[in-house]
Design an enzyme around this catalytic site. Structure first.
Site, mmCIF file in Angstrom:
data_model
loop_
_atom_site.group_PDB
_atom_site.id
_atom_site.type_symbol
_atom_site.label_atom_id
_atom_site.label_comp_id
_atom_site.label_asym_id
_atom_site.label_seq_id
_atom_site.Cartn_x
_atom_site.Cartn_y
_atom_site.Cartn_z
ATOM 1 N N ASP A 153 62.585 30.301 3.475
ATOM 2 C CA ASP A 153 62.299 31.377 2.533
ATOM 3 C C ASP A 153 63.603 32.039 2.109
ATOM 4 O O ASP A 153 64.325 32.609 2.942
ATOM 5 C CB ASP A 153 61.383 32.424 3.176
ATOM 6 C CG ASP A 153 59.985 31.896 3.445
ATOM 7 O OD1 ASP A 153 59.650 30.825 2.905
ATOM 8 O OD2 ASP A 153 59.241 32.542 4.207
ATOM 9 N N GLY A 210 52.566 26.523 8.008
ATOM 10 C CA GLY A 210 52.453 25.753 9.243
ATOM 11 C C GLY A 210 53.412 26.239 10.306
ATOM 12 O O GLY A 210 53.030 26.461 11.466
ATOM 13 N N ASN A 262 54.979 29.167 10.451
ATOM 14 C CA ASN A 262 54.647 30.539 10.846
ATOM 15 C C ASN A 262 53.500 30.577 11.854
ATOM 16 O O ASN A 262 53.563 31.269 12.881
ATOM 17 C CB ASN A 262 54.258 31.367 9.618
ATOM 18 C CG ASN A 262 55.447 31.709 8.733
ATOM 19 O OD1 ASN A 262 56.596 31.595 9.159
ATOM 20 N ND2 ASN A 262 55.171 32.120 7.513
ATOM 21 N N THR A 297 39.370 37.631 5.987
ATOM 22 C CA THR A 297 40.278 38.716 6.358
ATOM 23 C C THR A 297 40.371 39.686 5.178
ATOM 24 O O THR A 297 40.472 39.272 4.017
ATOM 25 C CB THR A 297 41.663 38.172 6.724
ATOM 26 O OG1 THR A 297 42.193 37.427 5.623
ATOM 27 C CG2 THR A 297 41.591 37.259 7.936
ATOM 28 N N LEU A 298 40.368 40.972 5.515
ATOM 29 C CA LEU A 298 40.263 42.009 4.484
ATOM 30 C C LEU A 298 41.440 42.962 4.476
ATOM 31 O O LEU A 298 41.327 44.094 3.987
ATOM 32 C CB LEU A 298 38.959 42.795 4.695
ATOM 33 C CG LEU A 298 37.675 41.955 4.735
ATOM 34 C CD1 LEU A 298 36.477 42.817 5.133
ATOM 35 C CD2 LEU A 298 37.435 41.293 3.386
ATOM 36 N N ASP A 306 55.679 45.845 6.748
ATOM 37 C CA ASP A 306 55.748 44.594 5.994
ATOM 38 C C ASP A 306 54.603 43.700 6.463
ATOM 39 O O ASP A 306 54.532 43.340 7.643
ATOM 40 C CB ASP A 306 57.092 43.910 6.243
ATOM 41 C CG ASP A 306 57.251 42.618 5.470
ATOM 42 O OD1 ASP A 306 56.317 42.226 4.745
ATOM 43 O OD2 ASP A 306 58.307 41.970 5.613
ATOM 44 N N GLY A 313 48.807 37.548 8.066
ATOM 45 C CA GLY A 313 47.754 36.547 7.962
ATOM 46 C C GLY A 313 48.022 35.325 8.811
ATOM 47 O O GLY A 313 47.119 34.807 9.490
ATOM 48 N N ASP A 314 49.258 34.840 8.798
ATOM 49 C CA ASP A 314 49.600 33.680 9.615
ATOM 50 C C ASP A 314 49.533 34.017 11.102
ATOM 51 O O ASP A 314 49.144 33.178 11.919
ATOM 52 C CB ASP A 314 51.000 33.177 9.248
ATOM 53 C CG ASP A 314 51.029 32.487 7.887
ATOM 54 O OD1 ASP A 314 49.969 31.986 7.463
ATOM 55 O OD2 ASP A 314 52.099 32.463 7.259
ATOM 56 N N GLY A 348 59.657 40.920 8.006
ATOM 57 C CA GLY A 348 59.709 39.465 8.040
ATOM 58 C C GLY A 348 58.464 38.876 8.674
ATOM 59 O O GLY A 348 57.642 39.579 9.278
#
Length: 668
Positions: free
Chosen positions: A371, A399, A401, A578-579, A604, A609-610, A645
């Protein structure tokens, strides 16, 4: 010549007292007298007659070392390390070169015994060592290092590297590069260490369903010229060789020259991994990827076991002791791994096993990206250039993460992914090792660049992201699971959508056949790709999507609970939506679950999510019910928002346990 009497006169004492001081006994000496004696010794430069000392004590403080070939750089490095340890313990080393000749070896050992050395360290020239029968009768302590004696010979102690392990590590690494015709140039197979390296080569090929046929093996002496000639003959006689495992670094230098003389490039045409890890292996072009033997450990273990015999003469030669030390794979350029950047990391080191066998097994098949993050005051308009406040390069890809999140939560994680043979790939490889993940399932694609995500973030936290999939697009079904030979059953397979769909489908089929739980994070998702996912979604045990992805998949209903239930019709056993700040909901055949949001000071949300997906996979793998697994995942995801991050902010299991203990979680 200064004598003991001269020291006694200067110190004002007797020669006997001087002897007591220098030999630490047998009688005690007053501190003042001892100080005068030592001062006199220093002033006169007195040195005791060591021959006379050895006659009195039956110790010469000398050790004999017999090597097969002192021109071989590996034996030179091992001898140097043994000498360092011997000096540390106050012993002088006598070095003898057998020249790979058993008779000369026998003569050298007998000569050392005649000189009354306190012990002998032997690196055998061959398996059959006749002098092994004489040494016990002589009563002189001895050990064997680097090469095992033949099975019918016995030594009090033998210290060797795990040669079979090394042969397998080297060959498996070449297989992971997609090489399918892997030859082997070995040393003499009447040496057990050579035979074991070849066994490791065979083990790896057979495990990958490749045949170690006789035409792929050449047995020659340890030496660059012999290996050079063998390589030329093999290249002319055998077609389609695309990799070679070479049993020593010195041989590999000759093989490298043979490749060049045939107009072949290493590693582009023929990749290579060698064995020993000598200093000169860094100086070839490309630098040799090699199995490094633990030379300092071999030297110290052998000498200290010899010293134990010298000081404890009750040690008997039977039953014999064999210490086998692990080796390391040092990744440089000859195998096809990214060479640029590896030197800055002092080479990339792969140890034989990096998995936590106590943890549940989670296999992640997915992407690895670098990234590139650019921070700006505001996002640029079309055609506009905006100056950046700060830039950073961080490891990413869904993947990678999710694998890191699972690893930190205690999973035994196996990541399958692809990177390019470039500087970004080298950085990702190093990041992988730093995270404690095994590189066993990472393939280096020499024809594609590493995946890159360009992320531009403004002062309000809004961003634009452009992704170049690169090597991620080259991940194919053949890359799956081949590196898992001998490992435990996978408990959970975790998938995302940043790799080709056929590869994800193949992984899901393999997992279903093995009885593993399949967790699909259907992200990233576009309207055009939703229809193609129907088979993969139907195979999934748990489908995880966010609000936008749920609607793209056709979720229906007035509430998120109802929308989650509607997605069950597409085939998964469970659906989780997920909300974000509102938590998460789940639907199963038994009803719905609600996981409330956990309040934290978020900074951050990049990796939340990961983190949720990786931790959920580990919790399910260890047997948690879905509601409890969601509680763990939500807690970890909340903590991940409190740092900056993705991977850098992912919490360890202990942090998540403490967070839940202090704050509590709820699900209904």
């Amino acid at each position: 010549m200064v004598t003991r009497s001269d020291v006694a006169r200067l110190a004002g004492t007797s020669p006997a007292v001087v002897s007591y001081v220098l030999n630490n006994g047998p009688r005690g000496v007053a501190p003042e007298t001892k100080a005068r004696v030592l001062a006199a010794v220093e002033r006169l430069g007195y040195r005791p007659n060591q021959l006379a000392v050895s006659l009195r004590t039956s110790e010469t403080k000398t050790i004999g070392l017999v090597v097969p070939d002192n021109a071989n750089p590996f034996f030179a490095e091992l001898a140097r390390e043994i000498e360092k340890v011997a000096f540390e313990y106050g012993y002088t080393l006598f070095l003898a070169n057998a020249g790979d000749d058993v008779e000369k070896e026998t003569g050298h050992v007998r000569a050392l015994l005649d000189r009354r050395v306190d012990g002998v360290i032997l690196i055998p020239s061959h398996d059959d060592v006749p002098i092994a029968d004489e040494l016990p009768r002589a009563g002189t302590p001895w050990v064997v290092v680097d090469r095992l004696l033949g099975a019918h010979r016995v030594a009090p102690s033998q210290v060797v590297s795990n040669n079979r392990q090394g042969g397998r590590l080297a060959t498996e690494h070449l297989i992971r590069h997609g090489r399918s015709r892997i030859a082997c140039i070995s040393g003499p197979q009447d040496l057990r260490n050579t035979a074991d390296r070849v066994r490791g080569w065979r083990d790896a090929l057979l495990s990958a369903r490749m045949q170690p046929t006789a035409d792929l093996l050449r047995e020659v002496s340890f030496g660059s010229f012999a290996a050079h000639d063998a390589a030329l003959e093999m290249l002319d006689a055998v077609i389609d060789i695309d990799a070679i495992f070479v049993a020593s670094d010195e041989q590999a230098i000759g093989v490298m020259h043979a490749l060049h003389s045939r107009g072949l490039q290493c590693p582009e045409d023929v990749a290579m991994v060698s064995f020993d890890g000598i200093a000169a292996s860094e100086l070839t072009f490309p630098a040799l990827t090699t199995i490094r033997q633990p030379v300092p450990d071999l030297a110290r273990r052998a000498f200290e076991q010899l010293l134990a015999q010298i000081t404890h003469t009750e040690l008997e030669p039977s039953p014999q002791r064999i210490d086998t030390l692990d080796v390391e794979l040092i990744v440089r350029g000859s195998c096809g791994c990214p060479a640029e950047g590896a030197r800055a990391e002092s080479d990339m080191v792969i140890v034989p096993e990096q998995r936590d066998d106590a943890g549940p097994v989670v296999a992640v098949v997915g992407s690895m990206n670098l990234d590139l993050i650019v921070e700006v005051d505001r996002l640029p308009l079309p055609g506009e250039t905006v100056l950046s406040r700060e830039t950073a390069a961080r490891p990413g890809g869904k993947g990678f993460n999710q694998a890191v999140a699972a690893r930190r939560f205690g999973g035994a994680v196996e990541l399958t992914a692809a990177i390019g043979a470039d500087a970004f790939g080298a950085q990702l490889h190093s990041d992988l090792l730093r995270q404690g993940l095994s590189p066993a399932g990472i393939r280096v694609d020499r024809s594609s660049p590493s995946g890159v995500a360009l992320i531009v973030v403004d002062s309000e936290g809004q961003n634009t992201i452009s992704v170049a999939a690169g090597a991620n697009s080259s991940l194919v079904p053949a890359d799956l699971m081949s590196h898992r030979t001998g490992h435990r059953q996978v408990d959970v397979l975790l998938l995302q959508l940043e790799i080709p769909l056929p590869t994800a489908m193949a992984a899901a089929r393999q997992a279903a056949e093995a009885g593993s739980t399949i967790v699909l994070n259907a992200s990233p998702l576009s309207a055009g790709s939703a229809g193609a996912l129907s088979d993969l979604i139907a195979m999934s045990d748990v489908l995880i999507v966010n609000e936008t992805e749920a609607m793209t998949l056709g979720a229906e209903g007035e509430s998120w609970n109802a929308r989650a239930e509607s997605l069950l019709a597409s085939g998964p056993h469970s659906v989780i939506i997920t909300l974000g700040e509102e938590g998460a909901v789940a639907a199963t055949a038994d009803g719905t679950l609600v996981q409330p949001a956990l309040q934290v000071d978020a900074i951050d949300a990049t990796g939340a999510g990961d983190t949720f997906c990786g931790v959920l996979a580990v919790a399910l793998a260890r047997g948690d019910e879905l509601g409890e697994a969601m509680a763990w995942a939500a807690a970890a995801g909340a903590l991940a928002t409190t740092g900056v991050g993705a991977q850098t902010a992912m919490p360890a299991r202990a942090e998540v346990e403490l967070f839940r203990a202090r704050r509590g979680t709820a699900n209904a």
